[in-house]
Design an enzyme around this catalytic site. Structure first.
Site, PDB file in Angstrom:
ATOM      1  N   HIS A 126     -83.024  31.990  97.915  1.00 49.18           N
ATOM      2  CA  HIS A 126     -84.780  33.121  97.551  1.00 49.18           C
ATOM      3  C   HIS A 126     -85.901  32.397  97.308  1.00 49.18           C
ATOM      4  O   HIS A 126     -87.027  32.498  97.335  1.00 49.18           O
ATOM      5  CB  HIS A 126     -84.448  34.267  97.027  1.00 49.18           C
TER       6      HIS A 126
HETATM    7  C1  UD1 Z   1     -89.394  37.095  91.780  1.00 49.56           C
HETATM    8  C2  UD1 Z   1     -89.494  35.768  90.349  1.00 49.56           C
HETATM    9  C3  UD1 Z   1     -88.813  35.074  90.452  1.00 49.56           C
HETATM   10  C4  UD1 Z   1     -86.975  35.424  90.451  1.00 49.56           C
HETATM   11  C5  UD1 Z   1     -87.351  36.310  91.740  1.00 49.56           C
HETATM   12  C6  UD1 Z   1     -85.988  37.269  91.754  1.00 49.56           C
HETATM   13  C7  UD1 Z   1     -91.910  35.027  90.083  1.00 49.56           C
HETATM   14  C8  UD1 Z   1     -92.844  33.821  90.324  1.00 49.56           C
HETATM   15  N1  UD1 Z   1     -90.701  35.118  90.794  1.00 49.56           N
HETATM   16  O1  UD1 Z   1     -89.071  36.205  92.971  1.00 49.56           O
HETATM   17  O2  UD1 Z   1     -88.509  34.093  89.850  1.00 49.56           O
HETATM   18  O3  UD1 Z   1     -85.844  34.512  90.570  1.00 49.56           O
HETATM   19  O4  UD1 Z   1     -88.500  37.670  91.507  1.00 49.56           O
HETATM   20  O5  UD1 Z   1     -85.591  37.632  92.985  1.00 49.56           O
HETATM   21  O6  UD1 Z   1     -92.527  36.580  89.734  1.00 49.56           O
HETATM   22  N2  UD1 Z   1     -90.281  42.104  98.075  1.00 49.56           N
HETATM   23  C9  UD1 Z   1     -89.715  43.580  98.395  1.00 49.56           C
HETATM   24  N3  UD1 Z   1     -89.122  44.130  98.269  1.00 49.56           N
HETATM   25  C10 UD1 Z   1     -89.372  44.363  96.599  1.00 49.56           C
HETATM   26  C11 UD1 Z   1     -90.251  42.876  95.968  1.00 49.56           C
HETATM   27  C12 UD1 Z   1     -90.772  42.230  96.695  1.00 49.56           C
HETATM   28  O7  UD1 Z   1     -90.084  43.857  99.929  1.00 49.56           O
HETATM   29  O8  UD1 Z   1     -89.250  45.356  95.175  1.00 49.56           O
HETATM   30  C13 UD1 Z   1     -90.882  41.419  99.028  1.00 49.56           C
HETATM   31  C14 UD1 Z   1     -92.582  40.785  99.206  1.00 49.56           C
HETATM   32  O9  UD1 Z   1     -92.579  40.888 100.090  1.00 49.56           O
HETATM   33  C15 UD1 Z   1     -92.667  40.360  97.942  1.00 49.56           C
HETATM   34  C16 UD1 Z   1     -91.352  39.151  97.621  1.00 49.56           C
HETATM   35  O10 UD1 Z   1     -90.297  39.659  98.360  1.00 49.56           O
HETATM   36  O11 UD1 Z   1     -93.923  39.693  98.241  1.00 49.56           O
HETATM   37  C17 UD1 Z   1     -91.515  38.851  96.698  1.00 49.56           C
HETATM   38  O12 UD1 Z   1     -91.755  39.021  95.673  1.00 49.56           O
HETATM   39  P1  UD1 Z   1     -91.835  38.102  94.642  1.00 49.56           P
HETATM   40  O13 UD1 Z   1     -91.983  39.446  93.046  1.00 49.56           O
HETATM   41  O14 UD1 Z   1     -92.845  37.795  94.716  1.00 49.56           O
HETATM   42  O15 UD1 Z   1     -91.152  37.405  94.449  1.00 49.56           O
HETATM   43  P2  UD1 Z   1     -89.936  37.187  94.590  1.00 49.56           P
HETATM   44  O16 UD1 Z   1     -89.679  35.882  94.969  1.00 49.56           O
HETATM   45  O17 UD1 Z   1     -89.075  38.194  94.371  1.00 49.56           O
END
Ligand code: UD1
Length: 363
Positions: A208
């Site tokens: 991821h």
């Molecule tokens: C975040 C953390 C990362 C961690 C990861 C674990 C930061 C900078 N990154 O990354 O260090 O390893 O979490 O999972 O804090 N989304 C969903 N549902 C959710 C959450 C996210 O659909 O419950 C999707 C959304 O489209 C979002 C994307 O995933 O834009 C990324 O989510 P985000 O929280 O920005 O970062 P992660 O890649 O999850």
């Protein structure tokens, strides 16, 4: 004297298994009280609520509901919604864990309001400042009063950065507290059996990191050697929402060689990992969990902020070139797994943290 409050912040999936043992250790005391805040950085049931249920974390009295956004928007939103909570609770300290945007956002608000911060999982460094987590780690450590470290490299990194030794506490690994506590419960679910998998007869993949998954061509490149492995054994791939959006562009779909599934609960994934022949990942925490489980791990990254998993544990740093990933997989399958569990990864890290905070807050 009434109990002193500690505001405990969690927001994203890898935070929940870290706050659970700290909240549990605080529940056992009557001189300190945990007040939990969920920022809502992660919000899907499988990325959030399921972890609260499975790990027995109490319902947080504060939910900020920030959701997704750009780094700036998400960090700013957490900060502005966290500030009134801090003003209302007036804790003796704010405790943040890990390296996600919720970690730095809450720490920054707290320190500017004059509330001291404890950072759990401090001192880790990938030395790769293109990783958002590395920025979060460096900044959170710089403004925290108590730095709780999982492995000796963290102590050394902080020393090199000029941090006063009395701020640094090598206490072990709270995520491993949770793993040891829930390992048997996870095994009892027999996840491999329910998925038709033979113990030690399958691999598990997670990916991821933005640098691996945000560009479909890069993702396809990383997955090429894994597709070859899938000719030899089933490869189960629970797909993170960030990765899900990119898979079809990388030519991967259901019905192909990889066994795609939705993100799993904590117990299901722990059960799946525990019986795997091999784990392939770009996660930080999974490198540590496989080390404790004694399962070979191939890390699909050029660096790791957790070097003890390589020097003592079962981890191999494969880099990101397909030929190197391919040879790391062959080596991992050929070599006997000879990892050893790092010192202090013994299930009692949260108790050590709470002891340090109790003494410091009293004094
Ligand atoms: C975040 C953390 C990362 C961690 C990861 C674990 C930061 C900078 N990154 O990354 O260090 O390893 O979490 O999972 O804090 N989304 C969903 N549902 C959710 C959450 C996210 O659909 O419950 C999707 C959304 O489209 C979002 C994307 O995933 O834009 C990324 O989510 P985000 O929280 O920005 O970062 P992660 O890649 O999850």
């Amino acid at each position: 004297m009434s109990a002193r409050r500690l505001l405990l912040v969690a927001g994203a999936r890898p935070n929940f298994m870290k706050v659970a043992p700290i909240a549990a250790a605080l529940r056992k005391r009557d001189d300190l009280e945990a007040v939990l805040v969920h920022t809502g950085q992660h919000y899907d049931r499988a990325m959030s609520e399921l972890f609260f249920e499975q790990l027995g974390i109490e319902e947080p009295p504060y939910r900020l509901g920030v959701g997704s956004g750009s780094h700036a928007a998400q960090t700013a939103e957490i900060m502005s919604r966290f500030e009134p909570v801090l003003d209302e609770v007036r804790p003796a300290a704010v405790v943040v864990v890990g390296d996600v945007n919720s970690t730095i956002a809450a720490a920054l608000v707290a320190v500017k309001e004059g509330t001291p911060v404890a950072h759990v999982e401090a001192g880790l460094r990938s030395f790769d400042r293109t990783m958002p987590e590395e920025i979060n780690r460096v900044l959170t450590d710089a403004i925290s009063t108590w730095l709780f470290v999982t492995e000796p490299s963290g102590v050394e990194n902080l020393r090199r950065e000029g941090v006063a030794p009395e701020r640094v506490h090598l206490v072990g690994n709270v995520m491993i507290d949770t793993l040891l506590r829930f390992r048997e419960r996870a095994a009892a679910l027999d996840v491999p059996g329910t998925m038709g998998l033979v113990p030690a007869g399958y691999a598990v993949l997670t990916m991821h990191r933005p640098s691996n998954v945000d560009d479909p061509a890069t993702l396809a490149d990383r997955l090429a050697p894994v597709l070859e492995l899938a000719d030899e054994m089933p490869v189960v791939f629970p797909v993170h929402p960030r990765t899900r959006a990119m898979l079809s562009g990388a030519g991967i779909g259901s019905g192909g060689p990889l066994r795609l599934c939705d993100p799993m609960g904590y117990l299901e994934f722990l059960g799946l990992m525990s019986s795997a022949r091999l784990v392939l990942t770009d996660s930080g925490g999974i490198q540590e969990e496989t080390t404790v489980l004694g399962v070979p791990c191939v890390t699909l990254r050029d660096n790791t902020e957790r070097p003890i998993t390589v020097t003592q544990g079962t981890n191999r740093l494969a880099g990101t070139r397909p030929d190197r990933i391919r040879s790391a997989i062959s080596e991992a399958l050929a070599a006997p797994s000879t990892g050893r569990v790092p010192d202090l990864w013994d299930g009692r890290a949260a108790e050590r943290i709470v002891d340090v905070l109790r003494r410091a807050i009293d004094g």
